[in-house]
Scaffold this active site. Structure first.
Site, PDB file in Angstrom:
ATOM      1  N   ASP A 182      78.968  44.067  -2.621  1.00  0.00           N
ATOM      2  CA  ASP A 182      78.544  45.192  -2.494  1.00  0.00           C
ATOM      3  C   ASP A 182      76.845  45.158  -2.483  1.00  0.00           C
ATOM      4  O   ASP A 182      76.346  44.168  -2.352  1.00  0.00           O
ATOM      5  CB  ASP A 182      78.881  46.198  -3.725  1.00  0.00           C
ATOM      6  CG  ASP A 182      78.849  47.879  -3.244  1.00  0.00           C
ATOM      7  OD1 ASP A 182      78.582  48.358  -2.111  1.00  0.00           O
ATOM      8  OD2 ASP A 182      78.982  48.773  -4.144  1.00  0.00           O
ATOM      9  N   HIS A 183      76.243  46.284  -2.347  1.00  0.00           N
ATOM     10  CA  HIS A 183      74.707  46.429  -2.121  1.00  0.00           C
ATOM     11  C   HIS A 183      73.928  45.316  -2.564  1.00  0.00           C
ATOM     12  O   HIS A 183      74.121  44.873  -3.777  1.00  0.00           O
ATOM     13  CB  HIS A 183      74.333  47.642  -2.906  1.00  0.00           C
ATOM     14  CG  HIS A 183      75.011  49.046  -2.374  1.00  0.00           C
ATOM     15  ND1 HIS A 183      74.078  49.784  -1.522  1.00  0.00           N
ATOM     16  CD2 HIS A 183      75.950  49.658  -2.626  1.00  0.00           C
ATOM     17  CE1 HIS A 183      74.775  50.722  -1.216  1.00  0.00           C
ATOM     18  NE2 HIS A 183      76.008  50.906  -1.906  1.00  0.00           N
ATOM     19  N   ASP A 222      71.957  45.659   1.690  1.00  0.00           N
ATOM     20  CA  ASP A 222      71.524  46.811   1.731  1.00  0.00           C
ATOM     21  C   ASP A 222      70.008  46.896   1.849  1.00  0.00           C
ATOM     22  O   ASP A 222      69.400  46.606   0.578  1.00  0.00           O
ATOM     23  CB  ASP A 222      71.863  47.739   0.507  1.00  0.00           C
ATOM     24  CG  ASP A 222      71.209  49.007   0.240  1.00  0.00           C
ATOM     25  OD1 ASP A 222      70.547  49.253   1.316  1.00  0.00           O
ATOM     26  OD2 ASP A 222      71.542  49.619  -0.476  1.00  0.00           O
ATOM     27  N   GLU A 251      73.464  48.546   5.774  1.00  0.00           N
ATOM     28  CA  GLU A 251      73.212  49.966   5.662  1.00  0.00           C
ATOM     29  C   GLU A 251      71.910  50.542   6.281  1.00  0.00           C
ATOM     30  O   GLU A 251      70.940  49.573   6.464  1.00  0.00           O
ATOM     31  CB  GLU A 251      72.908  50.082   3.980  1.00  0.00           C
ATOM     32  CG  GLU A 251      72.587  51.437   3.686  1.00  0.00           C
ATOM     33  CD  GLU A 251      73.040  52.044   2.011  1.00  0.00           C
ATOM     34  OE1 GLU A 251      72.290  52.848   1.694  1.00  0.00           O
ATOM     35  OE2 GLU A 251      74.156  51.458   1.829  1.00  0.00           O
ATOM     36  N   HIS A 275      76.120  58.480  -4.457  1.00  0.00           N
ATOM     37  CA  HIS A 275      76.951  57.564  -5.393  1.00  0.00           C
ATOM     38  C   HIS A 275      77.015  58.738  -6.708  1.00  0.00           C
ATOM     39  O   HIS A 275      76.245  59.486  -7.032  1.00  0.00           O
ATOM     40  CB  HIS A 275      76.023  56.242  -5.812  1.00  0.00           C
ATOM     41  CG  HIS A 275      76.279  55.354  -4.926  1.00  0.00           C
ATOM     42  ND1 HIS A 275      74.747  54.509  -4.576  1.00  0.00           N
ATOM     43  CD2 HIS A 275      77.026  54.892  -4.200  1.00  0.00           C
ATOM     44  CE1 HIS A 275      75.308  53.721  -3.800  1.00  0.00           C
ATOM     45  NE2 HIS A 275      76.566  53.823  -3.609  1.00  0.00           N
ATOM     46  N   HIS A 287      80.035  55.225   1.986  1.00  0.00           N
ATOM     47  CA  HIS A 287      79.577  54.986   0.659  1.00  0.00           C
ATOM     48  C   HIS A 287      79.408  56.448  -0.232  1.00  0.00           C
ATOM     49  O   HIS A 287      79.145  57.230   0.535  1.00  0.00           O
ATOM     50  CB  HIS A 287      78.489  54.239   0.715  1.00  0.00           C
ATOM     51  CG  HIS A 287      78.404  52.743   0.939  1.00  0.00           C
ATOM     52  ND1 HIS A 287      77.766  51.662   0.171  1.00  0.00           N
ATOM     53  CD2 HIS A 287      79.113  51.916   1.972  1.00  0.00           C
ATOM     54  CE1 HIS A 287      77.824  50.642   0.672  1.00  0.00           C
ATOM     55  NE2 HIS A 287      78.827  50.771   1.785  1.00  0.00           N
ATOM     56  N   GLY A 288      79.471  56.297  -1.139  1.00  0.00           N
ATOM     57  CA  GLY A 288      79.334  57.615  -2.184  1.00  0.00           C
ATOM     58  C   GLY A 288      80.313  58.558  -1.773  1.00  0.00           C
ATOM     59  O   GLY A 288      79.929  59.725  -1.678  1.00  0.00           O
ATOM     60  N   SER A 305      82.851  59.366  -3.969  1.00  0.00           N
ATOM     61  CA  SER A 305      83.675  60.062  -4.997  1.00  0.00           C
ATOM     62  C   SER A 305      83.200  61.643  -4.986  1.00  0.00           C
ATOM     63  O   SER A 305      82.055  62.042  -4.915  1.00  0.00           O
ATOM     64  CB  SER A 305      83.034  59.386  -6.324  1.00  0.00           C
ATOM     65  OG  SER A 305      83.281  58.115  -6.284  1.00  0.00           O
ATOM     66  N   ASN A 329      84.282  53.232   0.101  1.00  0.00           N
ATOM     67  CA  ASN A 329      83.860  52.862  -1.287  1.00  0.00           C
ATOM     68  C   ASN A 329      84.333  53.805  -2.452  1.00  0.00           C
ATOM     69  O   ASN A 329      84.269  54.876  -2.288  1.00  0.00           O
ATOM     70  CB  ASN A 329      82.230  52.530  -1.457  1.00  0.00           C
ATOM     71  CG  ASN A 329      81.739  51.156  -0.835  1.00  0.00           C
ATOM     72  OD1 ASN A 329      82.464  50.900   0.210  1.00  0.00           O
ATOM     73  ND2 ASN A 329      80.594  50.809  -1.241  1.00  0.00           N
ATOM     74  N   ILE A 330      84.864  52.919  -3.348  1.00  0.00           N
ATOM     75  CA  ILE A 330      85.502  53.733  -4.848  1.00  0.00           C
ATOM     76  C   ILE A 330      84.892  53.212  -5.757  1.00  0.00           C
ATOM     77  O   ILE A 330      85.050  51.947  -5.859  1.00  0.00           O
ATOM     78  CB  ILE A 330      86.789  53.873  -4.443  1.00  0.00           C
ATOM     79  CG1 ILE A 330      87.352  54.631  -3.009  1.00  0.00           C
ATOM     80  CG2 ILE A 330      87.248  54.710  -5.544  1.00  0.00           C
ATOM     81  CD1 ILE A 330      88.731  54.636  -3.102  1.00  0.00           C
ATOM     82  N   ASP A 331      84.361  53.733  -6.745  1.00  0.00           N
ATOM     83  CA  ASP A 331      83.840  53.227  -8.053  1.00  0.00           C
ATOM     84  C   ASP A 331      83.852  53.996  -9.277  1.00  0.00           C
ATOM     85  O   ASP A 331      84.874  53.769 -10.058  1.00  0.00           O
ATOM     86  CB  ASP A 331      82.331  52.632  -7.988  1.00  0.00           C
ATOM     87  CG  ASP A 331      81.911  51.981  -8.958  1.00  0.00           C
ATOM     88  OD1 ASP A 331      82.652  51.405  -9.690  1.00  0.00           O
ATOM     89  OD2 ASP A 331      80.662  51.664  -9.211  1.00  0.00           O
TER      90      ASP A 331
END
Length: 402
Positions: free
Chosen positions: A150-151, A185, A215, A268, A307-308, A310, A329-331
């Site tokens: 990731d980033h 990123d 990015e 995020h 990204h972001g 959620s 992306n999922i976090d």
């Protein structure tokens, strides 16, 4: 003019085509190809894609398939083998691919917070260890698994340098890299510097079959040490001209494969409805702009990542997939799910977890089978996997293998 630019880009852009020219394939993206057509493992996927870690041309084929068929792959941030295994368990159950994503902080956690991270040594060692775990067990789950990072901002590039060295060593031994893809990123840097650095890394990545995710713009909010919560809102929205500039520059790398994390209001974390203004129309406009510039028949020449995500509505997610998003992306949501599984386990067995001896069944009854860490951690895995199955449904990534 269009024809001239199209001629300039055709060789490198072909790395994203289902059938790339021999000159592109020979770069490491298709080192293992044989003269005979390989047998298909999955009825709905190209023959190059097999169970286990997917890299090189097989990864390009997988992302091409996602774009063509209109689904996106969950890209899940992990912090150890429990969350890695939960990802692959979910993929096995929903019948689709998965991206296991290591952050710099996640890699450090895998190595152990007690050890020094001087010169990123713990982040590098832990991320490599996690990737090796995936390589060892992924085939057991019977699904395609992408090993991603990731980033990585400019100051963290030594972390990627260490991981690239590990992939080069792995490639020399096996013909495959250790990592499928890396995200750089550099969105805090000027556009030209961002893409110039990305281009220099893509030249290295292409030699061993690693894909680049880059990015443009800024994803708001805070995640794993990257805090953009106070960023100017105008930077949350990438412009089509910026996407084309990146596409044009990176397409010049022979055998290079890349995806774009363009910002369209992404943030995020998770927020109450109405607090995030997503504008996925930016992705459609960018695709149209590139298509017109290069005179392409493909109406989605760029592969985008989200990204972001959620807390985003299913409508926004699926609208973005229609614009060429092939991974989200999922976090935040999976972190909560894992914790919620632990919390529910403690609530269910609370009276058995107050001491080593003694529970509602009797004062001398042992409780070892309840406080064995594997019990509560397994509950976390199951809850995380269940949340990922729901995510896969939203991303239309269910039953895409067979």
């Amino acid at each position: 003019m269009k024809l001239a630019i199209a001629s300039l880009l055709v060789g490198s852009a072909a790395a994203f085509a289902p059938s790339a020219p021999v000159g592109v394939r020979s770069s490491a993206l298709n080192m293992a190809e044989t003269a005979t057509e390989p047998a298909k493992t999955y009825a709905k996927l190209p023959a190059s894609i097999k169970p286990g870690v997917v890299t090189g041309q097989a990864l390009v084929d997988l992302l091409d398939d996602a774009k063509a068929r209109g689904y996106a792959i969950p890209g899940v941030n992990i912090v150890g083998t429990n969350s890695i295994n939960a990802c692959m368990e979910a993929a096995m159950k929903y019948g689709g691919p998965i991206m296991v994503t290591f952050s710099k902080g996640g890699g450090q956690f895998i190595a152990g917070k007690a050890v020094s991270n001087e010169n990123d040594q713990a982040s590098i060692a832990g991320t490599i260890a996690g990737a090796k775990h995936v390589h060892e067990v992924a085939k057991l789950y019977g699904v395609p698994v992408v090993v991603h990072t990731d980033h990585c901002q400019k100051a963290w590039l030594p972390w990627i340098d260490g991981l690239l060295a590990a992939s080069e060593e792995h490639f020399a031994k096996t013909g495959e890299p250790l990592f499928s893809s890396h995200m750089l990123d550099l969105s805090e840097e000027p556009l030209e510097e961002n893409i110039a650095i990305c281009k220099s890394y893509l030249e290295k990545f292409a030699k061993v079959g690693i894909l680049l995710e880059f990015e443009l713009g800024v994803t708001g909010g805070e995640e794993d040490g990257v805090d953009n919560s106070d960023v100017d809102s105008s930077r949350l929205y990438t412009q089509p001209e910026e996407v084309f500039y990146a596409y044009e520059q990176l397409s010049q790398v022979p055998g290079g494969a890349f995806t774009c994390a363009a910002s369209f209001g992404n943030v995020h974390g998770v927020y109450a409805p109405g607090n995030v203004d997503l504008q996925p129309i930016i992705l459609y406009n960018s695709q149209k702009y590139i298509q017109e510039k290069i005179g392409s028949a493909d109406d989605k020449p760029m592969k985008f990542v989200f990204h972001g995500g959620s807390g985003s509505s299913v409508e926004d997610i699926q609208y973005a997939i229609g614009a060429g998003v092939i991974k989200m992306n999922i976090d935040t949501d999976t972190q909560w799910a894992f914790w919620d599984g632990l919390r529910a386990y403690e609530a269910k067995y609370h009276d058995y977890l107050q001491g080593q001896i003694g529970n509602p069944e009797g004062p001398e009854k042992p409780n070892k089978k309840y406080y064995d860490p594997r019990m509560s951690l397994r509950a976390g895995e199951e809850a995380m996997a269940a949340r990922l199955i729901k995510a896969a449904e939203d991303l239309k990534c269910v039953n895409v293998l067979n």
